[in-house]
Each structure stands twice: as C-alpha cells, then as structure tokens.
Design a protein around this motif. Structure first.
Motif, PDB file in Angstrom:
ATOM      1  N   ALA A 107       5.434   4.315  -0.983  1.00 27.11           N
ATOM      2  CA  ALA A 107       4.757   3.141  -1.533  1.00 27.11           C
ATOM      3  C   ALA A 107       5.575   1.873  -1.302  1.00 27.11           C
ATOM      4  O   ALA A 107       5.034   0.820  -0.952  1.00 27.11           O
ATOM      5  N   ALA A 108       6.901   1.971  -1.482  1.00 26.35           N
ATOM      6  CA  ALA A 108       7.762   0.803  -1.294  1.00 26.35           C
ATOM      7  C   ALA A 108       7.781   0.346   0.162  1.00 26.35           C
ATOM      8  O   ALA A 108       7.963  -0.855   0.436  1.00 26.35           O
ATOM      9  N   LEU A 109       7.600   1.278   1.073  1.00 28.76           N
ATOM     10  CA  LEU A 109       7.624   0.943   2.495  1.00 28.76           C
ATOM     11  C   LEU A 109       6.237   0.691   3.074  1.00 28.76           C
ATOM     12  O   LEU A 109       6.110   0.372   4.265  1.00 28.76           O
ATOM     13  N   ALA A 110       5.207   0.850   2.238  1.00 26.66           N
ATOM     14  CA  ALA A 110       3.825   0.738   2.728  1.00 26.66           C
ATOM     15  C   ALA A 110       3.540  -0.663   3.256  1.00 26.66           C
ATOM     16  O   ALA A 110       3.802  -1.662   2.576  1.00 26.66           O
ATOM     17  N   GLY A 111       2.972  -0.704   4.452  1.00 32.58           N
ATOM     18  CA  GLY A 111       2.579  -1.985   5.025  1.00 32.58           C
ATOM     19  C   GLY A 111       1.089  -2.216   4.970  1.00 32.58           C
ATOM     20  O   GLY A 111       0.597  -3.251   5.427  1.00 32.58           O
ATOM     21  N   SER A 112       0.361  -1.268   4.394  1.00 37.25           N
ATOM     22  CA  SER A 112      -1.090  -1.397   4.289  1.00 37.25           C
ATOM     23  C   SER A 112      -1.551  -0.898   2.930  1.00 37.25           C
ATOM     24  O   SER A 112      -0.885  -0.085   2.280  1.00 37.25           O
ATOM     25  N   TYR A 113      -2.707  -1.385   2.520  1.00 36.63           N
ATOM     26  CA  TYR A 113      -3.266  -0.982   1.236  1.00 36.63           C
ATOM     27  C   TYR A 113      -3.597   0.510   1.228  1.00 36.63           C
ATOM     28  O   TYR A 113      -3.371   1.199   0.228  1.00 36.63           O
ATOM     29  N   GLY A 114      -4.117   1.030   2.322  1.00 35.99           N
ATOM     30  CA  GLY A 114      -4.489   2.428   2.393  1.00 35.99           C
ATOM     31  C   GLY A 114      -3.309   3.354   2.172  1.00 35.99           C
ATOM     32  O   GLY A 114      -3.409   4.351   1.445  1.00 35.99           O
TER      33      GLY A 114
END
Length: 415
Positions: A107-114
């Motif tokens: 989640a911390a590294l997520a670059g997209s909402y999906g």
C-alpha cells in the motif's frame, strides 16, 4: 499468573519455567497488533485528501477504501475462521501478521488506486480472522478469573488506535506524505510478528480453557449477537454523520468539531478502560449497561443536540458506550459460545462490521429523506431495540439473569 502449561508440547520444560514472562510478552504483542490493525483500518479517514491528491482520484473513491475494508471483514470473518479451525494458532497469527506487513508495504508503495485497494482488502482479510483468533489465544494464557481484564487490555489497544494511532498517522502524513504512516503500520506489525513467532507455543487450537465457551448457551449466543448487530447499526447510523450534526445542529465551528472528535475518542478509551475492570465482577450487567448508555447518548443528541453543552454531554456518553458494546459482546462470546469460541468471535466480529456498513447506509437514506438530526433518532431507536432484545432474554425462564458466572467454570469439551 499464566496457565495453560498443559497445552505445551511434551518435554518443553523451558516453556513452563518461562511462562510467567512469556504470557505477558505475547499479550503485549497481541495488543500492539490490535492497535496496528485498527489504525490501518481507519487511517485513510485522516489521510483522505492526501491520498486523493496523490493518486488523482475523488474523495468518495478514497472513502471506499474504508467501506470496502469493513464489508470484507464482515463477509470473511466466519468463513476464514472455519477454514483455519484446525491450524495451530501460532502459525495462523504469524501468517496474519505477515499479511499485514506485506499488504502495508504494498500500500505504501502503491502508485495506483487499484493496487492500493487490493492491498487494503488483503489487510482486511487478515483482520477478519485476527479478531476471531487472538481472543482465545490471549485469554488462554491467563487464569479464567481474569479473562475480563485480558479482553479489556485488547479493547483498550483497539480504542487507542482512534485516539492516538489515526491522529498521529494523520499528522505524520501531512508532514511527509501519506505513504510514511502506512509504512509505519508495517513496522509495528513486524514487531508483533517476531514476538509471537518466537514466544507463542505451538498448540492445537482446541486446547486450553478458552477454546470453548465456559457456559455454553445457544439462546444467549443468539441474543448477544443480535443485540450487538442492532447496536452497531444504530451507532453508525448517526456517528457516520456526526461532523454534519455538530456543525448544522449544534453550531460548532470546524476547529471545535476537531476538538470534540478527540474528546469522543478519549471518552471511548475511558469507557473501555472502566469496562475492562468490571467485566469479571459483573459479567451479566456490563453489556446491558453499555447498550443502554449508547441509547441515552444518541436519543439525547437527537432531543437536545441544538444546545452546545447538552451536545457535548451526550456525545461523551455515546463515545463512552461505543467501544464497551463490542468489547462486552466479545467477552460474552467467550462464555456463551455453543461450540468453539473462535467461531463465535468470528460471527460476532462479522456481524458487528455488517452492522457498521448497514448503519452508514441507513443513516444516508434517512439523511436524504429527512435531516441529519433524524439519523440520531433512528440510531437511538435501533439501540433501544437492542436493549429490548437483552431485556426479553433476561425475563424468560432460564435467562442470563438467572445464571451467575464467575469466569472460572470448566470449559465445555467438544466430542
């Protein structure tokens, strides 16, 4: 004093000699995990705008991160508890905490909402089972007579997430970006993971005095489950829209509402702290008292919420009851579970989360048809219905009022 040494593997004398400190250490790790899971669940509320701006999505989309989390917990709790019912609890807990750590890092590294949504749902799946498993494990480490205090410690940790975890995460996110507090959740989860993996003995889940209800009662189980769902639905029918209520009805400014939110959290923390002390002494009365207090608080807000002083008083009453209601239902499940306590706790957690989702939806419908004040009337009436359910069960022959419990009964054994 720690008990349950009979459940240790044969020849593990070192476990027995060190049980005095291993039990409290595991309890601390479980309370930290409870704090971490609850912080992870509610953190997007404080980071709403930051996440929306960072991922270029709408505020309602970020709100779905919380809604989807709650629905997942509601739906998955009982099936996951059933699927893992034969697995050693040390293995289950370490797997759940590993899922928390990994999903938080993703989640911390997520670059997209999906990707962020997928990571959140994985965390929700872990939490759905965590609340079912950790209660019997924690209580089983100590004497049956003090199980209420153990449940209280876990509940205080969960409440601290709202009073300390989310505000601290919100502040940290505003200073350094929303990803930093989300990664912090992973760090806290890792501490619990290592502690439990090293210190918790490997035993079969049906072993120990907390594996089965101390006073099995199918009718009491159904009563508590129903009352808990009604209470959760009622509470969140109003609480979901408390900001609008305090502004539109009570006339508080934005900064005053923020302060009142903190006061609400402190009242919730005080409520669970006091309740934890009383659970062992008055096990048959605590739930009814908490539900009644919630009804008084919500109906009081509806009737007198336009007066700022009265609004503060009844808001504090509602906050002081919100945490203890769930806490008391969890404690009741350890007593009245007709079978395994982990299954009863899973049903209770799933039902409560279903009530939260239903309450938010029902409050939104009332708000659209009437006004924000009416959401507290609806919530208060649903809570009164929960009181009626508890009262009717007590008045029937053989009800809870006729069955005093000390908490030290011999656990029922399954065939």
């Amino acid at each position: 004093m720690v008990t349950g040494q009979a459940a240790l593997p044969a020849g593990s004398a070192r476990w027995a000699r060190s049980a005095r400190w291993r039990g409290p250490a595991v309890l601390v790790a479980l309370t930290l995990a409870a704090f971490t899971f609850n912080t992870a669940e509610n953190l997007p509320i404080g980071l709403l705008e930051l996440i929306a701006e960072g991922l270029h999505v709408s505020l309602p989309s970020v709100g779905h991160l919380v809604t989807g989390y709650g629905v997942t917990v509601a739906v998955a709790s009982l099936p996951l508890a059933h699927f893992t019912r034969t697995m050693p609890r040390r293995h289950v807990l370490t797997a759940l905490l590993a899922a928390l750590v990994v999903s938080s890092l993703v989640a911390a590294l997520a670059g997209s909402y999906g990707l962020l949504l997928a990571a959140r749902l994985l965390t929700a799946l872990a939490q759905a089972l965590f609340w079912a498993v950790m209660g019997p494990v924690a209580v089983g480490l100590f004497r049956p007579e003090i199980r209420g205090r153990v449940v209280g410690a876990l509940s205080v940790a969960g409440s601290l997430a709202l009073v300390l975890g989310v505000p601290a995460g919100t502040w940290l996110g505003r200073q350094s970006g929303w990803q930093v507090p989300v990664a912090g959740v992973a760090a806290l989860g890792l501490i619990s993971l290592v502690t439990i993996a090293v210190l918790l003995p490997t035993s079969r889940p049906e072993e120990g005095h907390a594996a089965y209800g101390s006073a099995p009662d199918t009718r009491r189980f159904a009563t508590v489950l129903t009352a808990g769902i009604l209470s959760a639905t009622g509470a969140f029918a109003g609480y979901t829209y408390i900001v609008k209520f305090l502004g539109d009805v009570s006339g508080f400014s934005g900064s005053e509402v923020s302060a009142l939110f903190m006061a609400f959290g402190v009242a919730c923390l005080a409520g669970v702290s006091i309740t934890g002390v009383l659970l062992d002494r008055f096990p048959n009365s605590v739930l009814a008292t908490a539900v009644t207090t919630q009804a008084v608080g919500m109906l009081g807000l509806y009737a007198t919420g336009s007066d700022p002083v009265a609004a503060v008083v009844f808001l504090a009453l509602t906050g002081a009851a919100l945490g203890p209601v769930f806490m008391a239902t969890q404690n009741e499940m350890l007593h009245c579970a007709p079978g395994r306590t982990d299954m009863a706790l899973a049903a209770n957690s799933g039902g409560y989360n279903a009530g939260i989702a239903a309450g938010a939806a029902l409050g939104g419908l009332v708000l659209a048809l009437s006004d924000v004040r009416s959401t507290f009337l609806m919530g208060g009436l649903l809570t009164v219905a929960a009181c009626a359910v508890l009262l009717s069960e007590r008045l029937l022959p053989g009800g809870a009022a006729e069955k005093p419990r000390t908490g030290a009964e011999e656990p029922a054994k399954a065939g």
